[in-house]
Design a protein around this motif. Structure first.
Motif, PDB file in Angstrom:
ATOM      1  N   TYR A 168      19.110  -5.560   1.188  1.00 57.15           N
ATOM      2  CA  TYR A 168      19.328  -4.168   1.619  1.00 57.15           C
ATOM      3  C   TYR A 168      20.076  -4.257   2.924  1.00 57.15           C
ATOM      4  N   LYS A 179      19.008  -7.015   5.251  1.00 53.18           N
ATOM      5  CA  LYS A 179      17.665  -7.487   4.923  1.00 53.18           C
ATOM      6  C   LYS A 179      17.659  -8.199   3.571  1.00 53.18           C
ATOM      7  N   ALA A 228      15.674  -8.984   0.793  1.00 49.54           N
ATOM      8  CA  ALA A 228      14.389  -8.475   0.320  1.00 49.54           C
ATOM      9  C   ALA A 228      13.817  -9.287  -0.830  1.00 49.54           C
ATOM     10  N   PRO A 232       1.363  -8.558  -1.629  1.00 50.77           N
ATOM     11  CA  PRO A 232       1.115  -7.601  -0.553  1.00 50.77           C
ATOM     12  C   PRO A 232       2.263  -6.598  -0.407  1.00 50.77           C
ATOM     13  N   SER A 233       1.973  -5.553   0.320  1.00 52.19           N
ATOM     14  CA  SER A 233       2.956  -4.482   0.490  1.00 52.19           C
ATOM     15  C   SER A 233       4.247  -5.029   1.094  1.00 52.19           C
ATOM     16  N   GLY A 234       5.367  -4.585   0.582  1.00 55.20           N
ATOM     17  CA  GLY A 234       6.648  -4.987   1.149  1.00 55.20           C
ATOM     18  C   GLY A 234       7.137  -6.336   0.675  1.00 55.20           C
ATOM     19  N   CYS A 235       6.457  -6.915  -0.338  1.00 52.92           N
ATOM     20  CA  CYS A 235       6.842  -8.255  -0.745  1.00 52.92           C
ATOM     21  C   CYS A 235       8.002  -8.237  -1.727  1.00 52.92           C
ATOM     22  N   GLY A 236       8.387  -7.074  -2.217  1.00 46.55           N
ATOM     23  CA  GLY A 236       9.551  -7.021  -3.088  1.00 46.55           C
ATOM     24  C   GLY A 236       9.242  -6.756  -4.543  1.00 46.55           C
ATOM     25  N   LYS A 237       8.029  -6.328  -4.838  1.00 49.93           N
ATOM     26  CA  LYS A 237       7.681  -6.066  -6.236  1.00 49.93           C
ATOM     27  C   LYS A 237       8.537  -4.936  -6.789  1.00 49.93           C
ATOM     28  N   SER A 238       8.542  -3.803  -6.074  1.00 50.38           N
ATOM     29  CA  SER A 238       9.332  -2.668  -6.557  1.00 50.38           C
ATOM     30  C   SER A 238      10.793  -3.047  -6.624  1.00 50.38           C
ATOM     31  N   THR A 239      11.224  -3.788  -5.621  1.00 47.51           N
ATOM     32  CA  THR A 239      12.621  -4.188  -5.605  1.00 47.51           C
ATOM     33  C   THR A 239      12.973  -4.952  -6.870  1.00 47.51           C
ATOM     34  N   ILE A 264      20.629   2.768  -4.510  1.00 47.32           N
ATOM     35  CA  ILE A 264      20.296   2.676  -3.092  1.00 47.32           C
ATOM     36  C   ILE A 264      21.511   2.201  -2.334  1.00 47.32           C
ATOM     37  N   GLU A 314       3.307   0.778 -10.002  1.00 47.66           N
ATOM     38  CA  GLU A 314       2.013   1.281  -9.562  1.00 47.66           C
ATOM     39  C   GLU A 314       1.670   2.613 -10.230  1.00 47.66           C
ATOM     40  N   HIS A 326      -1.137  -2.810  -7.174  1.00 43.32           N
ATOM     41  CA  HIS A 326      -1.754  -3.288  -5.963  1.00 43.32           C
ATOM     42  C   HIS A 326      -3.140  -3.844  -6.231  1.00 43.32           C
TER      43      HIS A 326
HETATM   44  N1  LIG Z   1      16.092   1.317   0.554  1.00 42.57           N
HETATM   45  C1  LIG Z   1      15.727   0.269   1.311  1.00 42.57           C
HETATM   46  N2  LIG Z   1      16.483  -0.026   2.396  1.00 42.57           N
HETATM   47  C2  LIG Z   1      16.133  -1.060   3.198  1.00 42.57           C
HETATM   48  N3  LIG Z   1      15.082  -1.842   2.997  1.00 42.57           N
HETATM   49  C3  LIG Z   1      14.286  -1.585   1.938  1.00 42.57           C
HETATM   50  C4  LIG Z   1      14.573  -0.506   1.052  1.00 42.57           C
HETATM   51  N4  LIG Z   1      13.625  -0.478   0.089  1.00 42.57           N
HETATM   52  C5  LIG Z   1      12.788  -1.496   0.385  1.00 42.57           C
HETATM   53  N5  LIG Z   1      13.191  -2.182   1.472  1.00 42.57           N
HETATM   54  C6  LIG Z   1      12.559  -3.341   2.074  1.00 42.57           C
HETATM   55  O1  LIG Z   1      12.539  -4.370   1.137  1.00 42.57           O
HETATM   56  C7  LIG Z   1      11.298  -5.031   1.165  1.00 42.57           C
HETATM   57  C8  LIG Z   1      10.676  -5.000  -0.218  1.00 42.57           C
HETATM   58  O2  LIG Z   1      10.386  -3.661  -0.539  1.00 42.57           O
HETATM   59  P1  LIG Z   1       9.630  -3.242  -1.869  1.00 42.57           P
HETATM   60  O3  LIG Z   1       9.663  -1.762  -1.912  1.00 42.57           O
HETATM   61  O4  LIG Z   1      10.208  -3.953  -2.980  1.00 42.57           O
HETATM   62  O5  LIG Z   1       8.172  -3.745  -1.601  1.00 42.57           O
HETATM   63  P2  LIG Z   1       6.892  -3.571  -2.537  1.00 42.57           P
HETATM   64  O6  LIG Z   1       6.445  -4.918  -2.831  1.00 42.57           O
HETATM   65  O7  LIG Z   1       7.191  -2.667  -3.647  1.00 42.57           O
HETATM   66  O8  LIG Z   1       5.906  -2.885  -1.532  1.00 42.57           O
HETATM   67  P3  LIG Z   1       4.847  -1.730  -1.813  1.00 42.57           P
HETATM   68  O9  LIG Z   1       3.683  -2.407  -2.372  1.00 42.57           O
HETATM   69  O10 LIG Z   1       4.596  -1.196  -0.454  1.00 42.57           O
HETATM   70  O11 LIG Z   1       5.493  -0.767  -2.726  1.00 42.57           O
HETATM   71  C9  LIG Z   1      10.438  -4.333   2.161  1.00 42.57           C
HETATM   72  O12 LIG Z   1      10.453  -5.092   3.342  1.00 42.57           O
HETATM   73  C10 LIG Z   1      11.118  -3.021   2.410  1.00 42.57           C
HETATM   74  O13 LIG Z   1      10.978  -2.671   3.759  1.00 42.57           O
END
Ligand SMILES: Nc1ncnc2c1ncn2[C@@H]1O[C@H](COP(=O)(O)OP(=O)(O)OP(=O)(O)O)[C@@H](O)[C@H]1O
Ligand SMILES: Nc1ncnc2c1ncn2[C@@H]1O[C@H](COP(=O)(O)OP(=O)(O)OP(=O)(O)O)[C@@H](O)[C@H]1O
Ligand SMILES: [Mg+2]
Ligand SMILES: [Mg+2]
Ligand SMILES: O=P([O-])([O-])[O-]
Lengths: 430, 269, 317, 460, 269
Positions: free
Chosen positions: E31, E34, E36, E55-62, E74, E191, E222
């Protein structure tokens, strides 16, 4: 324990100043209320002064005369041809009717004074009657004809009976007026000219209809251009483009245009639309084009806000199902944003309706009698008509100006009320 | 550990009758129709740190804000019951809320320095209350407050720079300095460390421990560890009710209530 | 284009609009669009070209100048005819609430000229108050709203007042050529003389707003607004209908309009409009224009002009 | 009339194209149209676009070229002596020819040449229209056929159609840019002509404004001084008075609304204040002339001041009234954007409301408020109708608010309403003034918008 | 349990070469600056539920959003590496992303029904993809989708009422019905239960289990319990890296990595 001492000292010191601080507080609060009161009383004064000056213009003095539609004047050879009827000397009919009413007016001066009591456009009324119904010829009818504006003003108390105080009437004329008045032949009736005719040099015949139609055509042009352009721009910026230098440029431009003085758009219209493209002067088409530029930024900005307010998960849901971006916009985002967009558009239009400076630049200030039949005909617009009447020297135009303002404000009120209604009705909380 | 538990009960009993700085009796708070705090009675002893814990939305902040009448600012908030400071009803008509807030300072969750210089941030309270006779006086107050907040050494060269330029932990200590500059008797802290990193948190916790000597401190925290570390007594709230209140050690080692136990072992919340 | 376009004199404007209105309402043609641009401005527009977009008729409160005829011709406007529609007087007006004025042309000159001979020299106009010119005049600031150079009234003012008056000053009389012209005709620019370039309603508005101000406009405005403004006497003569009609009032002058012959028959209605204007119903002694303040020409002249309006001969100076 | 029929026919053809495209797609799409890339209707739109767009383009180009070509042909066919007429007369003749040709009524023709040419013109025009109609319809049909033939199951019709829509969207968004370019060009072009006659230094720094120059060489007009300083000064004076009225009232109202007022009061007072913003400026102008100016004059006379009827004071006050809601709503936005945590911080220290507002909220909101005030200043400077109606005409260089001054916008209007000679500095100076006005407001807006944006970012 | 571990390794080895529906190879996502997602390789087998935890922010959604190219939306997001669906590169230029998303459906964290009727919600996908020849056809699709989502009985009398009027759990099932109405091959769920109460969660989990027969499902969660309950295979992400991937049972009973173990025993996250 040392602190304990200091602590009570604090409370004491605070107490010592409390009264003064609360006085300041009170004063400050009062300033706030006073400001609002002042601002609102400005509004009240403005509205009051305009309504109190303007309400009288909706009624106007008319005179009942028994008019003989003398065939020898109207149609000497009895052919009843349109051309003949049309160009006949109806003024003579008016004069004769007045003479019949006041036979004592014999000399030239007296006749002039007598004629001055009735509107110079009275003959046009008779002409209209005859053209509409030629069978009137030869009959005698009681007809209500508009009185001269000065008579109207006298009756409304805007003019003194006293020649020393600016009164324009001689004793003889005043006598006639009183006679007509007491016999019920002179009375106030609804001012239909105000709503049916175009501008006129005669205040009693001057109307707003030409200006209203001119405004309507301008607005038509404005809406048909600025709505699609504005919405398309907003959609492009919000839904399709990514932030880059190009969109930044567009955005900077839009924000600036929103704050550019409207007269500058008039200069643009004069130079580009009139001088370069040779479009006709004074035409609502050109006015509408200039107003499009005035209202476009408002519409774009409002539309963008409305689009932004649609929550992103609606977009995600649609895209996740395999909708294309355009489908997403057309099927989901735009319908949801539409109330907001419409509200913004109406507000932009309201701004355009009240705008006059750019119209001055493109010649919509000419004296135009005819009600325009198309956006290419010369015309004025409501606010410009107000400007023109405000500059007209005749006393009777003062109340008409105010009346025109009342009409304009009513239009604006209706538009804004519609906008508020739309917003309330379709307000959505996600 | 039934013995400890008994000890606690004794302690607790003593506390209830001891030198309490602030007492709440049967306090109810309503936000419009919402009954956010239900018949809470609690006393806070001078020169101690009292921690309020509980799951989110249980009414900790609400209770805290009752104590210096910050709830007055919330529209539709209604408080019933009795809260006293040194025995005076703080909701009494004759009591002045400005004075009350000068006596009961507050530190918020998110550091909120004013967009002014560091000096002016700290000097703000003394100025509006007229606590300093002269500018030398004022400077002394500012410096000593910063010192007590453990911030002076870090910022002494840039007192005229904006407070918003400091790091999060420094900002929070600045806010504490700002609060103690008016020499309050009680300091309320609503999750003062939740926006801070561990190192800054440690510093602030240390500071709280020092401040306890001179002030009475009430702290809301989400972290049970923190409550255990800094407080002498702990109150556990749940759904607007005060479930349990007592010595911190006892609460964490031998809670009397099922709910408390569930919460501190992490079974919910 | 199926609508007549008329420009020019603001003096003639009230008459032209009245005729246009009448014409539009009775003839079946569209009502002509009349713009008030001043005589000079109107002639300039009129002579700018012969094409469809140029005006068909221009009104004038002075006669066309040879230079303008030449400019017309240079732009392809060769055939221009002139109609004298009646007479008018230049009025030195003031709000009714102000103190009445009795002026001589010399005094008017002193009030508005750029330079004044004093002690054998031309000096910048020193008069700030009317009483500086003559103690008998009121102690008001001199503020004159006068026509700008696009107006025929300005030219007439120069001719009838300033050129006449300046001969009374030996210092100026001694001059010749351009320097004399400038000395006679230049108007002060220190704010005491405000040039109005639009139309006389502006002047009228200013007069009613500022009771001490003086405005230079045409008789019809005085006639129509007798309740608001008063005219000064000039050289002892009051600005009345009768005085102007017999030229007793020194600032009397004829009014005209000019027709682009190339447009007659091309633009619908031009001929008919001229016929309406030159009908007795309009410009006659009892016509509706006289009610608007036009001073009718003598019967013989009207007859002659009416005949001319059928032929439309080219204007000859 | 004919033209609109042509357009309707084209529209109908496009509709037919739509149906054909859809039908064709269903036909080639295999069972249940499963093989199609896009929905069948997109193939319909695809064909309709093929049908409509080229034809419309053709018509647009045709119509813009037609007059010149027709004129060329008609002139070419004129008798030799007519052809050699001076261009002005030729244009008049052509004018008549066009006029006659359009009406088809040769009765009033000035001569045989004209009527023959008109006849020819008329025929040519009819022919041209016929040709255009035929060709455009042919193109439409061809487009239809081609479009239909292009249809294959794997044709990405949706992407193509959406591509066209996207082009439309992008084109729309450039209108704002073109408008700005248009403004700059139109002002710059005439201003340059002006500055060729009058030096920019004299214009920008000269102290005399007296633009009514002689119209003819044999006339003595005014000196034609184009020193715009008195106009700038007048504009500033009036704007300043407006700000003196609007800033305190607007700001204090906003503070009261945002910090003190009960929501019920707010919900009534705020829209009422905004009514002030919705009133057209021409109404304010009328109000200034008819109510405020006489009142001030009389009030001044009563206490021994002589206040001109067109005093900068009256104009400025009314302009200030107009601007109040502008300032109040902008300030309101900015004040409500100040985070509550700051207020709480101050209250928590025992500050009273007014202390909190004056010492914490306003300083925090100040950049935003300043931005708003700058926007309001730019608005006051550009305001036209109020000053045109209520301010003076004469260019006095004075700072006395009781005197009449004139403004840039008043002069633009006076110079451009009525006679316009685009070869005289008098008319052109209006464009130079417009350019200055545009640039000044542009700079103010850019600065103000940046300040406001920075501010918003700080607290968002 | 070393034996289980070995079994896992064998299984895992087999899996890597088995019938995978979707494969990711060396996928990186940025991103802006970053980083990710870091070099993630993973294959998803048909008719299985694959859970992504971490854990939160680890990139699962990504990662999930890479699979149907929702990351395209995005700004500033950049994807490298290879992702295939049935062997075809989904980032291939010639591949139509709209079609891809019709094949790979998605269900989001927060139930997001369109503000339209229940019927129209479900019918929307089939409509834009032209899946129904007639309105009877369409109705059949809608009804069967609702049935498969286990919602039909609850809403059959109010198909024309707005979908936003349903309860949270119903809304989520509506979204699932909406997704399966276009007969996708893969369903991605981010989720899907985090906004639901336990009863609704149970229903959705049950549904997922049923859907597995016909669809390939990837679910982000989660809750480790949930992952354990519904998935056959689990991938554990940490700080953008794929730490461990294997049979669910093995991951929860015998993680190979320290990190994984730390996470599933609740030591961090
Ligand atoms: N649109 C974006 N722009 C910049 N950084 C992003 C964006 N979306 C996510 N990130 C960053 O990428 C990393 C992974 O995000 P992601 O949403 O995949 O995490 P996640 O595992 O789904 O977390 P959660 O459990 O909180 O949903 C995070 O550090 C987040 O801050
Ligand atoms: N201004 C308000 N208006 C209405 N309800 C409120 C308001 N502030 C708080 N509440 C409600 O009162 C209850 C208690 O809120 P409070 O902020 O005291 O909880 P808390 O224990 O501090 O939670 P957290 O740990 O999230 O800060 C919550 O249910 C909350 O929704
Ligand atoms: Mg809280
Ligand atoms: Mg996520
Ligand atoms: O009549 P004029 O406007 O030219 O003075």
């Amino acid at each position: 324990m040392v602190d304990q001492v200091r602590v009570s000292a604090t409370a004491e010191k605070v107490n010592a100043r409390l009264q003064r601080r609360y006085a300041v507080e009170k004063r400050f609060r009062f300033y706030g209320i006073a400001s609002i009161v002042v601002a609102l009383s400005f509004l009240a004064i403005l509205l009051f002064s305009i309504i109190s000056q303007g309400h009288t213009a909706f009624m106007q003095a008319e005179m009942r005369l028994s008019v003989t539609f003398d065939p020898s004047v109207i149609d000497p050879d009895g052919g009843r041809q349109k051309a003949v009827l049309s160009s006949a000397d109806y003024t003579a009919l008016v004069r004769n009717a007045l003479l019949a009413r006041f036979p004592e007016a014999e000399d030239r001066l007296a006749r002039r004074e007598m004629i001055a009591l009735i509107s110079q456009g009275a003959d046009l009324e008779l002409r209209k009657m005859v053209m509409g119904d030629p069978s009137l010829i030869g009959t005698t009818r009681d007809v209500w004809l508009p009185a001269a504006a000065s008579v109207d003003q006298l009756r409304k108390g805007h003019m003194s009976r006293d020649a020393d105080k600016g009164g324009q009437f001689t004793q003889r004329q005043l006598g006639w007026i009183d006679a007509l008045e007491s016999s019920g032949n002179l009375s106030s009736r609804f001012n239909k000219w105000l709503f049916t005719s175009g501008d006129s040099r005669q205040p009693e015949l001057a109307g707003l209809w030409g200006a209203v139609v001119g405004s309507f055509y301008s607005l038509l042009v404005t809406v048909t251009l600025s709505f699609p352009l504005g919405v398309a721009t907003a959609i492009y910026l919000e839904e399709f483009s990514t932030r880059n230098r190009w969109t930044d440029l567009i955005e900077v431009n839009i924000n600036n245009l929103a704050a550019v003085p409207s007269i500058v758009f008039g200069l643009l219209g004069l130079e580009i639309f009139l001088n370069v493209f040779n479009l006709p002067r004074s035409a609502p088409l050109v006015g509408g084009l200039a107003l499009t530029l005035v209202s476009l930024p408002t519409i774009i900005i409002a539309s963008r806000v409305a689009l932004k307010a649609v929550p992103p998960w609606i977009r995600e849901a649609a895209l996740g199902l395999g909708a294309s971006r355009l489908q997403m916009v057309m099927h989901h985002v735009l319908p949801l944003a539409m109330p907001g967009i419409l509200t913004g558009t109406i507000i932009g239009m309201a701004r355009a309706v009240g705008e006059s400076a750019p119209l001055l630049m493109i010649g919509m200030v000419a004296f135009i009698v005819d009600v325009p039949a198309s956006p290419l005909d010369p015309s004025t617009a409501l606010p410009v008509q107000i400007y023109l009447w405000a500059a007209s020297p005749e006393r009777a135009f003062v109340e008409r100006t105010s009346a025109a303002i009342i009409v304009l404000l009513c239009f604006l009120a209706v538009m804004n009320a519609t906008a508020i209604f739309l917003r309330k009705k379709f307000e959505r909380r996600w | 550990m039934p013995i400890a538990s008994e000890a606690f009960l004794q302690q607790s009993g003593r506390a209830m009758t001891g030198t309490s700085k602030v007492t709440a009796k049967d306090v109810n708070v309503y936000y419009g129709d919402k009954h956010a705090l239900k018949a809470v009675s609690l006393d806070i002893r001078a020169n101690e740190v009292t921690a309020l814990i509980g799951p989110s939305g249980c009414g900790k902040s609400t209770f805290l804000r009752c104590l210096n009448r910050m709830n007055d600012l919330i529209e539709g908030a209604r408080v019933t019951g009795l809260i006293t400071l040194d025995g005076d009803d703080i909701y009494d008509y004759s009591l002045d809320v400005v004075q009350l807030r000068a006596r009961i300072g507050m530190v918020f969750q998110k550091p909120n320095p004013f967009p002014k210089s560091i000096f002016d941030n700290v000097a703000y309270g003394p100025r509006i209350h007229g606590l300093a006779q002269s500018s030398a006086d004022l400077e002394e107050i500012v410096v000593s407050s910063l010192q007590r907040a453990g911030l002076y050494e870090e910022v002494k060269d840039r007192l005229s720079e904006p407070g918003t330029g400091l790091s999060g932990g420094q900002q929070q200590r600045l806010c504490i300095a700002r609060a103690i500059a008016v020499s309050p008797e009680v300091i309320l802290m609503d999750e003062p460390c939740s926006a801070l990193d561990p190192i800054a948190t440690a510093k602030v916790e240390e500071l709280i421990d020092e401040l306890r000597e001179n002030y009475t401190i009430v702290i809301v925290t989400h972290s049970m560890q923190q409550a255990a570390r800094v407080s002498q007594r702990t109150a556990f709230f749940h759904l607007g009710e005060l479930v349990e209140f007592g010595d911190t050690e006892q609460i964490f080692t031998n809670p009397q209530q099922k709910l408390t136990q569930g919460y501190i072992t992490g079974r919910f919340g | 284009r199926d609508q007549i376009r008329i420009v020019g004199s603001s003096t003639v404007y009230p008459f032209a609009t009245a005729v246009a209105e009448q014409f539009g309402k009775t003839s079946g043609f569209k009502t002509p669009v009349v713009e008030s641009t001043g005589t000079g401005g109107g002639l300039k527009l009129f002579c700018a070209g012969a094409d469809e977009n140029s005006p068909d008729i221009t009104n004038a409160s002075r006669r066309i100048k040879q230079s303008e005829i030449d400019a017309c011709a240079a732009n392809g406007v060769k055939d221009v005819s002139e109609i004298v529609i009646g007479y008018d007087g230049i009025v030195i007006a003031k709000a009714k609430s102000g103190k009445p004025l009795a002026l001589s042309r010399e005094q008017i000159f002193k009030a508005i000229a750029k330079t004044i001979p004093q002690g054998g020299k031309l000096v910048a106009n020193p008069y700030k108050k009317w009483s500086d010119i003559d103690p008998a005049l009121p102690k008001d600031d001199i503020v004159v709203f006068g026509p700008a150079s696009n107006h025929g009234t300005r030219d007439a003012l120069v001719e009838l007042v300033m050129d006449e008056a300046c001969d009374k000053f030996p210092e100026i009389k001694a001059l010749s050529g351009d320097s004399k012209k400038v000395a006679c005709e230049a108007v002060r620019e220190d704010g005491a003389f405000v040039e109005v370039s639009e139309n006389y309603t502006v002047t009228l508005q200013k007069l009613t707003a500022l009771p001490y101000a003086v405005g230079i406009l045409s008789y019809s405005y005085l006639d129509q607004n007798g309740d608001k403004i008063q005219g000064a006497t000039v050289d002892g003569q009051a600005a009345t209908y009768e005085n102007i009609a017999v030229s007793k009032y020194p600032l009397s002058r004829p009014l005209f309009f000019y027709v682009k012959k190339g447009h007659v028959g091309v633009i619908p209605g031009v001929k008919e409009y001229i016929a309406e204007f030159t009908s007795d119903k309009a410009w006659g002694k009892d016509g509706y224009l006289s009610a608007k303040g036009l001073i009718a020409s003598p019967d013989a002249q009207r007859k002659e002009e009416a005949a001319k309006s059928k032929e439309l001969p080219n204007v000859k100076l | 009339m004919q033209f609109s029929i042509l357009l309707v026919v084209l529209l109908l053809l496009s509709a037919v194209g739509f149906r054909m495209g859809r039908g064709r797609a269903l036909q080639v799409g295999g069972p249940k149209a499963r093989a199609l890339h896009s929905l069948p209707s997109y193939y319909g739109y695809y064909v309709a676009l093929w049908c409509g767009i080229p034809a419309v383009f053709l018509i647009a180009i045709w119509l813009s070229c037609e007059p010149f070509i027709l004129q060329g042909i008609v002139v070419g066919a004129l008798p030799a002596d007519a052809k050699s007429l001076p261009s002005a007369q030729l244009s008049l003749l052509m004018n008549e020819v066009r006029q006659l040709g359009s009406s088809g009524d040769y009765q009033h023709a000035s001569g045989a040449i004209a009527s023959t040419a008109a006849e020819q013109y008329r025929n040519l025009r009819n022919m041209s229209f016929g040709a255009m109609a035929v060709i455009s319809l042919a193109m439409a049909i061809l487009g239809c056929v081609l479009g239909v033939r292009y249809i294959r199951p794997d044709l990405r019709a949706r992407n193509k159609v959406e591509g066209v829509v996207k082009i439309f969207l992008i084109a729309s968004s450039t209108v704002a840019i073109f408008t700005t370019i248009g403004i700059v060009l139109s002002l710059l072009f005439e201003s340059l002509r002006f500055f060729r006659m009058i030096s920019p230094v004299d214009f920008l720094f000269g102290l005399d404004w007296s633009p009514q120059m002689a119209m003819r060489s044999d006339q003595v007009g005014s000196s034609g001084a184009f020193g715009a300083v008195p106009l700038f000064a007048g504009t500033l004076l009036i704007s300043l008075i407006a700000m003196v009225v609007a800033v305190p009232i607007g700001l204090l109202s906003a503070i009261y609304m945002a910090e003190y007022a009960h929501p019920n009061f707010r919900s009534v007072a705020k829209p009422l204040l905004e009514v002030l913003a919705g009133i057209p400026t021409v109404v304010y102008g009328f109000f200034a002339v008819l109510t405020v100016a006489p009142f001030l004059r009389d009030a001044g006379a009563a206490v021994g001041f002589s206040i001109a009827s067109e005093s900068a004071l009256a104009t400025g006050i009314v302009m200030g009234i107009m601007i109040i809601p502008f300032i109040s709503s902008l300030s309101d936005d900015v004040i409500t954007a100040v985070p509550d945590s700051l207020r709480q911080g101050a209250y928590g220290l025992g500050a009273t409301r007014s202390e909190t507002i004056k010492q914490v909220v306003i300083p925090a909101a100040l950049p935003g408020i300043i931005g708003g005030v700058l926007l309001a200043v730019s608005r006051a400077i550009g305001e036209t109708m109020i000053v045109v109606m209520a301010a003076g005409l004469s260019a006095h260089l004075t700072a006395n608010p009781f005197e009449a001054v004139t403004t840039v916008t008043v002069q633009i209007v006076t110079l451009l309403v009525g006679d316009q000679e685009f070869d005289s500095p008098k008319t052109l100076s209006a464009f130079a003034l417009g350019l200055v006005l545009f640039l000044v407001t542009l700079v103010l807006n850019v600065v103000a918008l940046n300040v406001v944006r920075k501010y918003r970012e700080k607290y968002d």
